[in-house]
Structures are given as C-alpha cells and as structure tokens.
Scaffold this motif. Structure first.
Motif, PDB file in Angstrom:
ATOM      1  N   SER A 123       0.806  -1.227   0.000  1.00  0.00           N
ATOM      2  CA  SER A 123       0.000   0.000   0.000  1.00  0.00           C
ATOM      3  C   SER A 123       0.840   1.279   0.000  1.00  0.00           C
ATOM      4  O   SER A 123       0.340   2.341  -0.341  1.00  0.00           O
ATOM      5  CB  SER A 123      -0.957   0.000   1.189  1.00  0.00           C
ATOM      6  N   ASP A 134       2.229  -0.038   7.039  1.00  0.00           N
ATOM      7  CA  ASP A 134       3.617  -0.472   7.098  1.00  0.00           C
ATOM      8  C   ASP A 134       4.258  -0.311   5.701  1.00  0.00           C
ATOM      9  O   ASP A 134       3.568   0.059   4.747  1.00  0.00           O
ATOM     10  CB  ASP A 134       3.709  -1.944   7.549  1.00  0.00           C
ATOM     11  N   ASP A 136       6.071  -2.430   2.831  1.00  0.00           N
ATOM     12  CA  ASP A 136       6.421  -3.767   2.349  1.00  0.00           C
ATOM     13  C   ASP A 136       7.591  -3.631   1.372  1.00  0.00           C
ATOM     14  O   ASP A 136       7.582  -2.744   0.512  1.00  0.00           O
ATOM     15  CB  ASP A 136       5.211  -4.409   1.666  1.00  0.00           C
TER      16      ASP A 136
END
Ligand code: ATP
Ligand code: MG
Length: 400
Positions: A123, A134, A136
């Motif tokens: 995201s 978070d 990734d």
C-alpha cells in the motif's frame, strides 16, 4: 462528465508527479551515487500543462465537489468517507521517509549482495496506503540459482542488527518468509521478503486500478478501516488480508451493471503481462489512462452496495472472485478452490489469496460483519454507525 473526467485525469497526474518527485527529485544526494531504482514519470502526452503539486492536504471541510453526490442518501455518508480518506491517506512525507530508509537499506544490503535491488511494494506504493500503513519491501536477487529465502533473511538479520537505523528485527517463517523490523525510534514498520516478485507486479496493477477512477482510493481506504475496526482484517488470525479486501472491492466495482472499473489485464495486456521483466513493471501504470465510467454512483451508494453485495448477493460456496477477468468465475473442484470458504484469485499467480480463512467460525464472523454493517448503514446512513470516524482520524493524524 467532462469536468469529472478532467478532475480524474488531474488527480492521476498529481499523484504520479508526487511519486516522481519522491522517487527522483527529493532523494537526490549529490555526494552519494544514486542507486539504481525504479523511476516514476508523469504522463506528458496527456497533460500538456502540469498542475502544481499541492502540499499535503489538511481539510477543514470535505472536498465533496470532486465526487458524485447522491441526494437520496443525503450528502452526509459520502462526505464522511471523503473526510476519512483525506485525513488518513498516506502523505508525501510518509512515503519520503519510507523511500529514504529503502535507499539506505539497499546500499547496505549491496555490501553483501552486490546486485540486489530493493523495491517498495504494497500500500505504500499502490496508492491505497494510510499514514499508519507499514512498508512492504521485496528484495530481488537475480541469478541462476534461486536462493533460499530463509538463508538470505538470516544473513540480513545479522546485518540489520549492526545498522544504527534499524531495530526489533524478527524473522517470520510464513509461507512467504519475511524479516520484520522497525526504523529506530519510530513507529515505521517494514516487512521484507526475498524474490516474491508477484508482489511487485500486483502492486503496480493495483496502483493502476487505484487511479483509474477518483472514487477508488476513498472507497478502499474506508473499507480497510471498517474491516480493521471489525477485526476481520488480519490474515495471521484467519481473517482477510488487506490485499484480499482490495481485490474484493475491485471485483464489486467491476461487476456492477454499469461498471466503475474494467479488467485492466484484459484491456492492457502489454502492461500487465505476467512475465514482463520486473524492471519494467513499474512502467505499466503510466500507459493506463483513467477509465471513463458511465456509473455516477456516489461513494456512499458504492459503500452500501459493496456491503450488500457480500452480505446477500455473492455466492461464497459457488463463486471465485476474479479481478483478472472482471467477473465471478464458477468454483470448480480443483485443489485451489475445493473446501475453501472464500475464493479470491491472485491476478497473476491465480492462486487463492484468501486461503488464510480456513476456520468456519472466522468465515461466519466475516459474513456476519457484512450483514450487520449493511443493515445498520442502510438504516442510519451515517458512517459513524459502523466506524468510529473521529477516533480513527485522531489516531492517524497524531503520527509523525
Ligand atoms: P496495508 O495498508 O494494510 O499494509 P497492503 O496493501 O500493504 O495493506 P497487505 O495485505 O499487507 O496489503 O499485502 C502487502 C502486499 O503484498 C500487497 O499489496 C501485495 O502486493 C502483496 N501480497 C499480499 N498477499 C499476497 C498474496 N496472497 N499473493 C500475492 N501477493 C500478495
Ligand atoms: Mg502493507
């Protein structure tokens, strides 16, 4: 319609410009050689006059004129969705922090794996992130021998313990093993995997959907917040991953009588070909223009429709959600779908991204949440009736 299309085009351009500045401009450090990274450039042909990049937006009133308004629901529900989106969406500064960290990590990792490239995925990059999302990461190690991810992550864990800007390193031995860690002294969390390149491909596919219509990003952010609040958004606890939820929203929007979205893989196969060289994958969305939909539903109508679709219309026992084909496919007896409560096809690998939902009790809880929220929202038409909007906004806005 023309105004709306122009706004959608402008929005896509602004977002790409912001990413471009983040990834190219603001990270340029003259004394340090720039590491090879993916680049993001706007669509020059479509936008002869570049609009200014706005500062991170702090609204006082929802910017509702950009979105279709429905008077039958009252403007309230759509306004609340826009307000939540504008307060919670990932800011340029959030992405900048992640990118700074990615650049440092890539350089440090290259001291061990010289040809390694680190990609920001999920995201943070697909346009569907919140301030609290978070980061990734996918480490791409090219070569003839496929390295064992656990071995590489163990090596990296040792390296990361020596880095001054990393803390709380933890190796998670999941189906896709990851190294979880934080930027020191902050609440920024990273999940790093090795060579799980499908995550790069689907990040840029989702990004193209996110910017294909102005309503997609607010709609998905609200659904993610709603699912998180109702404790049905945690694959590690047997419910839905954010990725699954996003595909469920896209599927709903693709299958409306007047679709809000097409199948981008069908319409632009050259941009989303499953074996496209990974280096050119980030180029894909640049060639995808906004979709001109005849559907003028407001955000509130779409949210209610989404809840209703999964509460009453969707046949969980007989259908597979396929964003790739923009339709529900009949569930066959193959190993992938047999005895699975929820079937959501990964657009590239075609496996089931909802396989974490393997307990009946969790499946029932998910269905019950859709049914209950649908009933309440239909009745009250107030986002606060299914989600503590103010508390979520306050929580997100206190992040630095
Ligand atoms: P959040 O904002 O909640 O962190 P997210 O979009 O990052 O949401 P996650 O579910 O955390 O979503 O997944 C991160 C990324 O990992 C996804 O965007 C996708 O690229 C990839 N991913 C997750 N699950 C799968 C899967 N089953 N198959 C392939 N790729 C996946
Ligand atoms: Mg994520």
């Amino acid at each position: 319609m023309v105004t709306y299309t122009l706004l959608a085009l402008t929005c896509a351009f602004v977002s790409c410009t912001v990413i471009c500045l983040c990834l190219i401009g603001s990270f340029y450090v003259p004394e340090r050689e720039r590491l090879p990274t993916y680049e993001w450039k706007p669509y020059p042909a479509l936008f002869p006059v570049p609009p200014r990049v706005p500062a991170p937006y702090t609204p006082t009133t929802p910017n509702r004129r950009k979105y279709p308004v429905c008077m039958c629901l009252g403007p309230q529900l759509s306004d609340q969705m826009v307000e939540l989106f504008e307060a919670c969406q990932q800011q340029t500064s959030d992405l900048a922090r992640k990118e700074t960290c990615r650049t440092r990590l890539q350089k440090d990792i290259q001291s061990i794996y010289a040809v390694a490239r680190l990609y920001l995925t999920g995201s943070s990059m697909n346009g569907l992130g919140c301030r609290s999302s978070d980061a990734d990461l996918c480490l791409v190690l090219k070569g003839n021998n496929r390295p064992d991810p656990i071995h590489v992550l163990t090596v990296l864990q040792r390296l990361f313990k020596s880095l001054s800007y990393v803390e709380r390193t933890q190796l998670i031995r999941a189906k896709v093993p990851i190294l979880r860690f934080r930027e020191k002294g902050s609440d920024l969390e990273f999940d790093l995997n090795i060579n799980n390149t499908v995550g790069i491909r689907n990040t840029f596919l989702l990004r193209s959907y996110a910017y294909a219509d102005l309503r997609i990003r607010p709609m998905i952010l609200v659904v993610k917040k709603w699912a998180r609040h109702n404790q049905i958004n945690d694959a590690s606890k047997g419910t839905l991953s954010s990725y699954t939820l996003v595909l469920m929203v896209l599927h709903y929007l693709q299958t409306l009588k007047e679709p809000v979205l097409p199948s981008l893989q069908r319409d632009y196969p050259e941009c989303f070909y499953a074996f496209l060289d990974i280096d050119v994958v980030p180029e894909g969305p640049k060639r995808v223009p906004p979709y001109i939909s005849t559907n003028q539903s407001s955000l509130g109508e779409l949210l209610l429709g989404f809840l209703k679709y999964y509460a009453t219309d969707f046949r969980w026992d007989k259908q597979v959600i396929s964003v790739r084909e923009a339709k529900a496919l009949p569930k066959n007896n193959s190993k992938e779908w047999r005895n699975k409560y929820i079937c959501v096809e990964e657009p590239f690998e075609k496996n089931n991204v909802a396989r974490a939902v393997h307990e009946k009790i969790k499946f029932d809880a998910i269905k019950a949440t859709f049914a209950e929220s649908c009933r309440i929202l239909q009745d009250r038409k107030d986002l606060n009736s299914i989600l503590p909007v103010r508390a979520i906004i306050n929580k997100e806005s206190c992040r630095r």
